[in-house]
Design a protein around this motif. Structure first.
Motif, PDB file in Angstrom:
ATOM      1  N   TYR A   1      -6.328  -1.587  -5.381  1.00  0.00           N
ATOM      2  CA  TYR A   1      -7.520  -2.714  -4.520  1.00  0.00           C
ATOM      3  C   TYR A   1      -7.065  -3.495  -3.963  1.00  0.00           C
ATOM      4  O   TYR A   1      -7.563  -3.946  -3.007  1.00  0.00           O
ATOM      5  CB  TYR A   1      -8.840  -2.283  -5.285  1.00  0.00           C
ATOM      6  CG  TYR A   1      -8.985  -3.287  -6.700  1.00  0.00           C
ATOM      7  CD1 TYR A   1      -8.483  -4.427  -6.453  1.00  0.00           C
ATOM      8  CD2 TYR A   1      -7.996  -2.392  -8.059  1.00  0.00           C
ATOM      9  CE1 TYR A   1      -8.933  -5.227  -7.478  1.00  0.00           C
ATOM     10  CE2 TYR A   1      -8.077  -3.522  -9.335  1.00  0.00           C
ATOM     11  CZ  TYR A   1      -8.419  -4.880  -8.772  1.00  0.00           C
ATOM     12  OH  TYR A   1      -8.981  -5.700  -9.525  1.00  0.00           O
TER      13      TYR A   1
ATOM     14  N   SER B   1     -12.893  -0.989   6.839  1.00  0.00           N
ATOM     15  CA  SER B   1     -12.029   0.247   5.882  1.00  0.00           C
ATOM     16  C   SER B   1     -11.480  -0.446   5.315  1.00  0.00           C
ATOM     17  O   SER B   1     -11.973   0.463   3.794  1.00  0.00           O
ATOM     18  CB  SER B   1     -11.527   1.051   7.144  1.00  0.00           C
ATOM     19  OG  SER B   1     -11.185   2.432   6.614  1.00  0.00           O
ATOM     20  N   ASP B   2     -10.755  -1.506   5.037  1.00  0.00           N
ATOM     21  CA  ASP B   2      -9.900  -1.876   3.585  1.00  0.00           C
ATOM     22  C   ASP B   2     -10.836  -2.253   2.437  1.00  0.00           C
ATOM     23  O   ASP B   2     -10.763  -2.165   1.283  1.00  0.00           O
ATOM     24  CB  ASP B   2      -8.827  -2.658   4.256  1.00  0.00           C
ATOM     25  CG  ASP B   2      -7.679  -2.125   4.513  1.00  0.00           C
ATOM     26  OD1 ASP B   2      -7.483  -0.286   4.849  1.00  0.00           O
ATOM     27  OD2 ASP B   2      -7.054  -2.376   5.108  1.00  0.00           O
TER      28      ASP B   2
ATOM     29  N   GLU C   1     -13.863   1.420  -3.666  1.00  0.00           N
ATOM     30  CA  GLU C   1     -13.649   2.915  -4.271  1.00  0.00           C
ATOM     31  C   GLU C   1     -12.769   2.001  -5.376  1.00  0.00           C
ATOM     32  O   GLU C   1     -12.581   3.318  -6.470  1.00  0.00           O
ATOM     33  CB  GLU C   1     -13.758   3.618  -3.455  1.00  0.00           C
ATOM     34  CG  GLU C   1     -14.973   3.814  -2.007  1.00  0.00           C
ATOM     35  CD  GLU C   1     -14.441   4.736  -0.551  1.00  0.00           C
ATOM     36  OE1 GLU C   1     -13.033   4.986  -0.824  1.00  0.00           O
ATOM     37  OE2 GLU C   1     -15.150   5.136   0.075  1.00  0.00           O
ATOM     38  N   LEU C   2     -11.503   1.864  -5.151  1.00  0.00           N
ATOM     39  CA  LEU C   2     -10.259   2.260  -5.800  1.00  0.00           C
ATOM     40  C   LEU C   2     -10.656   1.266  -7.128  1.00  0.00           C
ATOM     41  O   LEU C   2     -10.470   1.772  -7.932  1.00  0.00           O
ATOM     42  CB  LEU C   2      -9.054   1.196  -5.314  1.00  0.00           C
ATOM     43  CG  LEU C   2      -8.820   2.519  -3.878  1.00  0.00           C
ATOM     44  CD1 LEU C   2      -7.412   1.785  -3.652  1.00  0.00           C
ATOM     45  CD2 LEU C   2      -7.910   3.761  -4.415  1.00  0.00           C
TER      46      LEU C   2
ATOM     47  N   THR D   1     -13.901  -1.087   1.820  1.00  0.00           N
ATOM     48  CA  THR D   1     -14.159   0.511   1.447  1.00  0.00           C
ATOM     49  C   THR D   1     -14.106   0.786   0.384  1.00  0.00           C
ATOM     50  O   THR D   1     -13.453   1.270  -0.604  1.00  0.00           O
ATOM     51  CB  THR D   1     -14.937   0.641   2.407  1.00  0.00           C
ATOM     52  OG1 THR D   1     -16.007  -0.086   2.778  1.00  0.00           O
ATOM     53  CG2 THR D   1     -15.628   2.183   1.847  1.00  0.00           C
ATOM     54  N   THR D   2     -12.237   0.633   1.420  1.00  0.00           N
ATOM     55  CA  THR D   2     -11.612   1.526   0.497  1.00  0.00           C
ATOM     56  C   THR D   2     -11.019   1.050  -0.861  1.00  0.00           C
ATOM     57  O   THR D   2     -10.852   1.310  -2.244  1.00  0.00           O
ATOM     58  CB  THR D   2     -10.029   1.877   1.195  1.00  0.00           C
ATOM     59  OG1 THR D   2     -10.257   2.714   2.256  1.00  0.00           O
ATOM     60  CG2 THR D   2      -9.094   2.441   0.023  1.00  0.00           C
TER      61      THR D   2
ATOM     62  N   ILE E   1       1.010  -1.033  -0.159  1.00  0.00           N
ATOM     63  CA  ILE E   1       0.244  -0.015   0.195  1.00  0.00           C
ATOM     64  C   ILE E   1       1.158   1.501   0.155  1.00  0.00           C
ATOM     65  O   ILE E   1       0.347   2.322  -0.857  1.00  0.00           O
ATOM     66  CB  ILE E   1      -1.329  -0.116   0.549  1.00  0.00           C
ATOM     67  CG1 ILE E   1      -2.214  -0.982   0.654  1.00  0.00           C
ATOM     68  CG2 ILE E   1      -1.424   0.945   1.474  1.00  0.00           C
ATOM     69  CD1 ILE E   1      -3.336  -1.575   2.169  1.00  0.00           C
TER      70      ILE E   1
ATOM     71  N   GLU F   1     -11.133  -2.440  11.016  1.00  0.00           N
ATOM     72  CA  GLU F   1     -10.327  -2.119   9.817  1.00  0.00           C
ATOM     73  C   GLU F   1     -10.552  -2.279   8.851  1.00  0.00           C
ATOM     74  O   GLU F   1     -10.423  -2.291   7.473  1.00  0.00           O
ATOM     75  CB  GLU F   1      -8.584  -2.791  10.533  1.00  0.00           C
ATOM     76  CG  GLU F   1      -7.956  -1.615  11.532  1.00  0.00           C
ATOM     77  CD  GLU F   1      -9.048  -1.840  12.671  1.00  0.00           C
ATOM     78  OE1 GLU F   1      -9.961  -2.358  13.140  1.00  0.00           O
ATOM     79  OE2 GLU F   1      -8.312  -1.523  13.914  1.00  0.00           O
TER      80      GLU F   1
ATOM     81  N   PRO G   1      -0.827   2.996  -3.349  1.00  0.00           N
ATOM     82  CA  PRO G   1      -1.614   3.655  -2.333  1.00  0.00           C
ATOM     83  C   PRO G   1      -3.092   3.586  -3.795  1.00  0.00           C
ATOM     84  O   PRO G   1      -4.353   2.932  -2.927  1.00  0.00           O
ATOM     85  CB  PRO G   1      -1.626   4.704  -1.897  1.00  0.00           C
ATOM     86  CG  PRO G   1      -0.589   5.741  -2.751  1.00  0.00           C
ATOM     87  CD  PRO G   1       0.275   4.670  -3.524  1.00  0.00           C
ATOM     88  N   SER G   2      -2.882   2.672  -4.507  1.00  0.00           N
ATOM     89  CA  SER G   2      -4.039   2.709  -5.772  1.00  0.00           C
ATOM     90  C   SER G   2      -4.223   1.047  -5.542  1.00  0.00           C
ATOM     91  O   SER G   2      -5.315   0.809  -6.853  1.00  0.00           O
ATOM     92  CB  SER G   2      -3.835   3.370  -6.712  1.00  0.00           C
ATOM     93  OG  SER G   2      -3.229   3.024  -7.558  1.00  0.00           O
TER      94      SER G   2
ATOM     95  N   TYR H   1      -5.447  -3.703  -0.563  1.00  0.00           N
ATOM     96  CA  TYR H   1      -6.585  -3.251   0.361  1.00  0.00           C
ATOM     97  C   TYR H   1      -7.345  -4.210   0.745  1.00  0.00           C
ATOM     98  O   TYR H   1      -8.224  -5.264   2.316  1.00  0.00           O
ATOM     99  CB  TYR H   1      -7.344  -1.842  -0.321  1.00  0.00           C
ATOM    100  CG  TYR H   1      -6.525  -0.618   0.279  1.00  0.00           C
ATOM    101  CD1 TYR H   1      -5.880   0.085   1.617  1.00  0.00           C
ATOM    102  CD2 TYR H   1      -6.056  -0.015  -0.842  1.00  0.00           C
ATOM    103  CE1 TYR H   1      -5.848   1.003   1.829  1.00  0.00           C
ATOM    104  CE2 TYR H   1      -5.443   0.976  -0.247  1.00  0.00           C
ATOM    105  CZ  TYR H   1      -5.300   1.539   0.691  1.00  0.00           C
ATOM    106  OH  TYR H   1      -4.719   2.986   0.691  1.00  0.00           O
TER     107      TYR H   1
END
Length: 143
Positions: free
Chosen positions: A10, A31-32, A38-39, A34-35, A3, A28, A7-8, A13
């Motif tokens: 997916y 959250s990951d 989104e990615l 969801t990220t 990451i 956590e 950081p992009s 995550y």
């Protein structure tokens, strides 16, 4: 480490969320997931239409919500997965039965009895020998 390098990514995550879940770090993991979703939405145009990773991400997040008894969020995720996979005609019996069961239980816990029974019936339509469908339907009827 992945990451911090990208950081992009997916998948990083997604994989870290699975690790967080295994460690019992549910918030956590949510959250990951969801990220990761989104990615993934940002890069969908580069993916094959057969890629079902988003369904896995959302289903896993839904299962965590279910475990945490956050049935409204779980139900949203389960319905998203069912619609997404049904649209792509990728909802196999192996995926559908546990998804319908979790959706039915979530609906039952939210007091939506008729819809819960319908999901239990869907399980039985896919597999008439599915004991979980009969038990789930009976449980809903008993309440």
């Amino acid at each position: 480490h992945t990451i911090s390098l990208d950081p992009s990514c997916y998948l990083a995550y997604y994989n870290r969320a699975k690790c967080y879940f295994a460690l019992g770090s549910h918030q956590e993991a949510i959250s990951d997931y969801t990220t990761a979703q989104e990615l993934l939405i940002d890069c969908k145009h580069t993916l094959s239409p057969d890629n079902i990773i988003e369904a896995k991400i959302v289903q896993n997040r839904g299962l965590i919500y279910f475990k945490l008894r956050e049935y409204v969020h779980a139900l949203d995720d389960f319905k998203f997965v069912a619609m997404d996979l049904a649209v792509r005609d990728k909802l196999s019996k192996k995926l559908a039965i546990p998804l319908y069961q979790a959706t039915g239980i979530s609906l039952h816990r939210l007091g939506q009895v008729n819809q819960a029974v319908n999901y239990m019936k869907l399980m039985l339509e896919l597999d008439i020998t599915c004991i979980h469908g009969y038990i789930g339907r009976a449980t809903v009827y008993m309440d």
